[in-house]
Scaffold this active site. Structure first.
Site, PDB file in Angstrom:
ATOM      1  N   GLU A 164      45.092  39.307  49.684  1.00 35.42           N
ATOM      2  CA  GLU A 164      45.379  39.729  48.318  1.00 35.42           C
ATOM      3  C   GLU A 164      44.125  39.894  47.483  1.00 35.42           C
ATOM      4  O   GLU A 164      44.140  40.540  46.444  1.00 35.42           O
ATOM      5  CB  GLU A 164      46.301  38.692  47.657  1.00 35.42           C
ATOM      6  CG  GLU A 164      46.933  39.145  46.381  1.00 35.42           C
ATOM      7  CD  GLU A 164      48.029  38.189  45.933  1.00 35.42           C
ATOM      8  OE1 GLU A 164      48.892  38.626  45.160  1.00 35.42           O
ATOM      9  OE2 GLU A 164      48.026  37.023  46.356  1.00 35.42           O
ATOM     10  N   GLU A 195      46.319  26.499  37.812  1.00 34.85           N
ATOM     11  CA  GLU A 195      46.365  25.103  38.252  1.00 34.85           C
ATOM     12  C   GLU A 195      46.333  25.008  39.778  1.00 34.85           C
ATOM     13  O   GLU A 195      45.612  24.174  40.352  1.00 34.85           O
ATOM     14  CB  GLU A 195      47.625  24.436  37.700  1.00 34.85           C
ATOM     15  CG  GLU A 195      47.620  24.233  36.190  1.00 34.85           C
ATOM     16  CD  GLU A 195      47.926  25.517  35.408  1.00 34.85           C
ATOM     17  OE1 GLU A 195      47.746  25.507  34.188  1.00 34.85           O
ATOM     18  OE2 GLU A 195      48.340  26.521  36.032  1.00 34.85           O
TER      19      GLU A 195
END
Length: 369
Positions: free
Chosen positions: A237, A354
């Site tokens: 990706e 996160e």
């Protein structure tokens, strides 16, 4: 002639004004049919899937050539690609982990721009915690029968196929018992419900599988091996196309600077400092992306964390330089307003900030969980 020069000449001869600047994050609703036809033209001319072997329609392009072509495409303001999920995610996954039959069946239509794909990973209770997926699949009469729900599925409403992570071993937990299935979208038992975003558009969707079916052979890797395959897909990706993405960022920054000049905000020393910092950080982003291109591992999380946080700050800066004018519309969103609203999601989709920090800490720096 270099590949960059060849693409530049082809774009000059083929890219028309009605296509320029169409689509992109927050604007995927723009000119979909035009862009789908453009995807097929790109495929016919050999400008999709550049890194793939020639036997599947690619050019076996080197990494520098891929970067050059992505940059050239972005520099020309060519339309956002509708086939990127197929080309950038499932295509490389099938090339590396698929069977010869899967490569022969699925790769050519992706290269030709004839079949579009979506990614079935996130679920209502398994977004950042992907190992918690509950969509299940069982074998029956030579087919996988799939039941469950996916969410935030980009472009599912126009996709022909979905690659989905499903739980195929009853009673399994976490990373165990998952399989990576290829599921046709246009069949009974598949329902797509668009999600209306802050921008008023709907490029993300909920997808419901209710005894949807796919052939037993439409599994990449072995049953229960889905987690490994899914992680391999995520590694693709963050490839060469991110360099083209940064040229789009450069155009957005230029628009913010122009807005600052028009409003007089550029004379504010604090805003001028933020604008300068944004430019410097974009240069750092490019250098860091070039440094990490040959790193297919967890180090790529650095790139996702950096660009998403930067882009969100750019959206906030776009509002700041407009002052009160940024808070009103004439019935539709301006480009800078859309930039602000959509960039709020940058630090959530494709792996939240996160989660990226956890990956960097645990897998790159070796820190304890």
């Amino acid at each position: 002639m270099s590949l960059r020069a060849e693409l530049r000449a082809w774009l000059a001869a083929n890219l028309t004004d009605d296509l320029r600047g169409l689509g992109g994050p927050g604007r995927e609703h723009q000119g979909h049919d035009l862009r789908a036809a453009w995807e097929r033209r790109l495929g016919a001319a050999g400008w999709t899937c550049l890194a793939w072997p020639a036997e599947y329609g690619g050019r076996a392009a080197t990494l520098p050539d891929q970067v050059a072509c992505h940059e050239e495409y972005a520099e020309a303001d060519a339309p956002a690609r509708v086939g990127l999920i197929g080309e950038g995610l499932i295509g490389p996954t099938i090339l590396e982990h698929g069977t010869p039959g899967q490569r022969a069946r699925f790769l050519p239509p992706i290269q030709r721009g004839e079949e579009l794909w979506c990614q079935g990973y996130s679920e209502p209770d398994a977004g950042s915690d992907l190992a918690g997926v509950r969509t299940r699949a069982r074998l029956a009469d030579g087919e996988w029968v799939v039941t469950g729900q996916k969410v935030w599925t980009s472009l599912a409403h126009v996709a022909d196929w979905c690659f989905a992570l499903c739980r195929t071993e009853p009673g399994s937990r976490r990373h165990q018992g998952l399989s990576y299935l290829l599921i046709p979208m246009r069949q009974p038992g598949v329902e797509v419900r668009p999600i209306v975003q802050l921008t008023g558009t709907s490029e993300f969707n909920e997808v419901f599988f209710d005894d949807a079916r796919t052939a037993a052979g439409n599994i990449v890797g072995s049953p229960g091996d889905g987690w490994r395959i899914a992680m391999a897909t995520l590694g693709y990706e963050r490839g060469a196309s991110t360099l083209g993405q940064q040229l789009s960022f450069r155009r957005e920054l230029a628009a913010v600077l122009e807005a600052a000049r028009r409003s007089g905000a550029i004379d504010d020393p604090l805003l001028r400092d933020r604008l300068t910092r944004s430019w410097l950080e974009l240069e750092i982003m490019r250098m860091n992306a070039l440094r990490l291109l040959d790193s297919p591992g967890p180090e790529l999380s650095i790139m996702k964390l950096y660009w998403s946080e930067w882009h969100r700050r750019l959206g906030e800066l776009a509002m700041a330089v407009q002052g009160r004018n940024g808070l009103v519309t004439d019935g539709g969103l301006s480009d800078l307003q859309r930039l602000y609203l959509f960039s709020r999601a940058d630090t959530i989709y494709a792996g939240s900030s996160e989660i990226q920090r956890n990956i960097i800490a645990e897998r790159t720096l070796g820190l304890p969980r």
